[in-house]
Motif scaffolding. Structure first.
Motif, mmCIF file in Angstrom:
data_model
loop_
_atom_site.group_PDB
_atom_site.id
_atom_site.type_symbol
_atom_site.label_atom_id
_atom_site.label_comp_id
_atom_site.label_asym_id
_atom_site.label_seq_id
_atom_site.Cartn_x
_atom_site.Cartn_y
_atom_site.Cartn_z
ATOM 1 N N LYS A 173 16.011 -4.990 -5.600
ATOM 2 C CA LYS A 173 15.062 -5.635 -4.689
ATOM 3 C C LYS A 173 14.939 -4.852 -3.379
ATOM 4 N N LYS A 174 16.081 -4.404 -2.883
ATOM 5 C CA LYS A 174 16.044 -3.634 -1.632
ATOM 6 C C LYS A 174 15.259 -2.337 -1.803
ATOM 7 N N ASN A 175 15.432 -1.705 -2.957
ATOM 8 C CA ASN A 175 14.702 -0.470 -3.239
ATOM 9 C C ASN A 175 13.199 -0.728 -3.312
ATOM 10 N N LEU A 176 12.812 -1.851 -3.959
ATOM 11 C CA LEU A 176 11.394 -2.217 -4.026
ATOM 12 C C LEU A 176 10.811 -2.441 -2.638
ATOM 13 N N MET A 177 11.579 -3.139 -1.802
ATOM 14 C CA MET A 177 11.105 -3.402 -0.429
ATOM 15 C C MET A 177 10.934 -2.110 0.346
ATOM 16 N N LEU A 178 11.867 -1.183 0.188
ATOM 17 C CA LEU A 178 11.750 0.085 0.902
ATOM 18 C C LEU A 178 10.538 0.870 0.427
ATOM 19 N N HIS A 179 10.304 0.889 -0.921
ATOM 20 C CA HIS A 179 9.132 1.589 -1.447
ATOM 21 C C HIS A 179 7.833 0.962 -0.951
ATOM 22 N N THR A 180 7.809 -0.384 -0.922
ATOM 23 C CA THR A 180 6.606 -1.077 -0.441
ATOM 24 C C THR A 180 6.336 -0.760 1.024
ATOM 25 N N THR A 181 7.375 -0.763 1.849
ATOM 26 C CA THR A 181 7.213 -0.455 3.278
ATOM 27 C C THR A 181 6.719 0.971 3.481
ATOM 28 N N GLU A 182 7.306 1.919 2.738
ATOM 29 C CA GLU A 182 6.878 3.313 2.880
ATOM 30 C C GLU A 182 5.434 3.512 2.421
ATOM 31 N N ASN A 183 5.057 2.849 1.333
ATOM 32 C CA ASN A 183 3.676 2.955 0.865
ATOM 33 C C ASN A 183 2.693 2.370 1.868
ATOM 34 N N GLY A 184 3.081 1.238 2.474
ATOM 35 C CA GLY A 184 2.199 0.643 3.491
ATOM 36 C C GLY A 184 2.027 1.549 4.691
ATOM 37 N N ARG A 185 3.129 2.151 5.125
ATOM 38 C CA ARG A 185 3.042 3.069 6.272
ATOM 39 C C ARG A 185 2.170 4.271 5.943
ATOM 40 N N ALA A 186 2.348 4.808 4.734
ATOM 41 C CA ALA A 186 1.546 5.973 4.343
ATOM 42 C C ALA A 186 0.073 5.613 4.252
ATOM 43 N N ARG A 187 -0.232 4.412 3.696
ATOM 44 C CA ARG A 187 -1.632 3.979 3.594
ATOM 45 C C ARG A 187 -2.246 3.773 4.980
ATOM 46 N N LYS A 188 -1.477 3.159 5.883
ATOM 47 C CA LYS A 188 -1.975 2.926 7.235
ATOM 48 C C LYS A 188 -2.221 4.240 7.966
ATOM 49 N N CYS A 224 -2.947 7.092 6.576
ATOM 50 C CA CYS A 224 -4.132 7.718 5.967
ATOM 51 C C CYS A 224 -5.416 7.111 6.521
ATOM 52 N N GLN A 225 -5.414 5.776 6.659
ATOM 53 C CA GLN A 225 -6.596 5.117 7.235
ATOM 54 C C GLN A 225 -6.837 5.559 8.675
ATOM 55 N N GLN A 226 -5.771 5.678 9.456
ATOM 56 C CA GLN A 226 -5.909 6.144 10.836
ATOM 57 C C GLN A 226 -6.481 7.562 10.884
ATOM 58 N N ASN A 227 -6.018 8.413 10.005
ATOM 59 C CA ASN A 227 -6.539 9.780 9.968
ATOM 60 C C ASN A 227 -8.025 9.802 9.622
ATOM 61 N N ILE A 228 -8.414 8.934 8.682
ATOM 62 C CA ILE A 228 -9.840 8.865 8.308
ATOM 63 C C ILE A 228 -10.684 8.375 9.487
ATOM 64 N N ILE A 229 -10.195 7.349 10.206
ATOM 65 C CA ILE A 229 -10.934 6.822 11.372
ATOM 66 C C ILE A 229 -11.071 7.890 12.452
ATOM 67 N N MET A 230 -9.979 8.611 12.733
ATOM 68 C CA MET A 230 -10.034 9.664 13.753
ATOM 69 C C MET A 230 -11.008 10.764 13.350
ATOM 70 N N ALA A 231 -11.016 11.110 12.071
ATOM 71 C CA ALA A 231 -11.949 12.148 11.621
ATOM 72 C C ALA A 231 -13.396 11.697 11.773
ATOM 73 N N ASN A 232 -13.670 10.418 11.457
ATOM 74 C CA ASN A 232 -15.038 9.893 11.625
ATOM 75 C C ASN A 232 -15.454 9.886 13.086
ATOM 76 N N MET A 233 -14.517 9.500 13.974
ATOM 77 C CA MET A 233 -14.827 9.481 15.409
ATOM 78 C C MET A 233 -15.120 10.888 15.912
#
Length: 352
Positions: free
Chosen positions: A25-40, A42-51
């Motif tokens: 369970k702890k491993n799943l939580m860590l993977h989920t947190t890392e994936n969320g950070r990476a997705r966020k 990526c979205q920030q990079n896309i927004i900055m590029a559009n700006m």
């Protein structure tokens, strides 16, 4: 003796299983947190590029616009130079008897171009020469405004029981440039019972040698005749002057929605001249204890009119054009039957 080791083995296996579940369970939580950070990220990079892309596009559009303006100005300058050269060539080719005519035409053309350019430079600021500069939010109108537009403001005092009746005590008229055409104190027809000094600024000594109302009214009418009159709540001034001015030649800054919209007020609100001047002109008026000044109020109304002059005049022209357009005859009335097309043929023949 054999039961005790089996119980111990079961307890140990359950402990290991629980530890495995916890770690999973702890491993799943860590993977989920890392994936969320990476997705966020990526979205920030896309927004900055559009700006950045939008900023670059806006900058390029601005540069293109500036280049077009420069090219237009240079082409206009070249055309003027070619016209001037052609005028000079024509004047040199014509005989001496026609020199004066060609020179006069060339000078008239040059004076016209100069006058138009000057009018753009002067009117684009929309400020009276004797008043503080006003904001220039609309394009200037190349018309005969300088000679046909005047600003009017009147100050009243009270006569009769309780000073309930308003009578003229001062009248000020300014031309389109803000110069004073008329500014006189006027003696009311009836004895003054309330000078209303807090608002009118009129005191007893102002009316000692004042102009009689009948004479002042004739002088004012002679100035207003054929003029477009600008004022704030100007119909109150017309009422006290006993004047009926054509409605299409009146510009009341109190009732126009253009200034209300420009100031950001609700459409149904009729703002005071003091508020509009403060909001749109950055000018403080009617603040002294001596009362209002009709010259100051007329100048403020004039500068407010200049803010929306182009759009206001265009709206009125469109309205007049629509009113003058021919419409189909109303069959609810009988006036259209007076036209020849509805008459019997024998009547038309007899009339001819």
């Amino acid at each position: 003796m054999m039961a005790q080791p089996s119980k111990r083995n079961k307890a140990a296996s359950w402990g290991l299983l629980n530890n495995y579940r916890y770690l999973y369970k702890k491993n799943l939580m860590l993977h989920t947190t890392e994936n969320g950070r990476a997705r966020k990220k990526c979205q920030q990079n896309i927004i900055m590029a559009n700006m950045k892309r939008k900023t670059t596009d806006n900058h390029n559009d601005l540069l293109d616009t500036n280049e077009r303006v420069k090219k237009t100005k240079s082409s206009d300058t070249d055309q003027e130079c070619q016209r001037t050269v052609s005028c000079e060539n024509k004047s040199s080719d014509t005989p001496e008897s026609g020199l004066s005519v060609s020179e006069s035409k060339a000078s008239d053309h040059y004076s016209l171009v100069t006058a138009l350019r000057d009018s753009w430079e002067v009117d684009s600021g929309f400020s009276s020469e004797a008043s503080p500069p006003a904001s220039g939010r609309s394009s200037p109108c190349l018309s005969s405004c300088a000679t046909t537009v005047v600003a009017l403001d009147c100050e009243m005092v009270g006569t009769g029981p309780g000073g309930r009746r308003s009578e003229l005590a001062r009248c000020s008229i300014l031309d389109y440039r803000g110069n004073i055409l008329y500014d006189k104190y006027v003696r009311p027809c009836q004895p003054v019972t309330d000078y209303r000094t807090r608002w009118s600024g009129i005191r007893r000594h102002h009316l000692h040698d004042a102009t009689p109302f009948a004479q002042a009214r004739e002088e004012i009418l002679s100035i207003l005749e054929g003029k477009v009159v600008v004022g704030h709540s100007v119909y109150n001034d017309f009422e006290v002057l006993d004047v009926l001015h054509p409605s299409h030649m009146v510009r009341d800054t109190c009732t126009t929605r253009l200034l209300t919209r420009l100031a950001g007020f609700p459409r149904e609100r009729c703002a005071s001249l003091k508020i509009l001047a403060s909001k749109l002109l950055g000018r403080r008026i009617q603040v002294e204890r001596r009362g209002h000044c009709s010259v100051e109020d007329a100048r403020a109304a004039l500068d407010l009119y200049k803010l929306v002059e182009g759009e206001w005049e265009q709206e009125l022209r469109n309205k007049l054009r629509d009113d003058d357009a021919p419409c189909e005859p109303s069959f609810a009335a009988s006036n259209h039957y007076m036209q020849d097309e509805y008459w019997p043929d024998d009547v038309i023949a007899d009339s001819q």
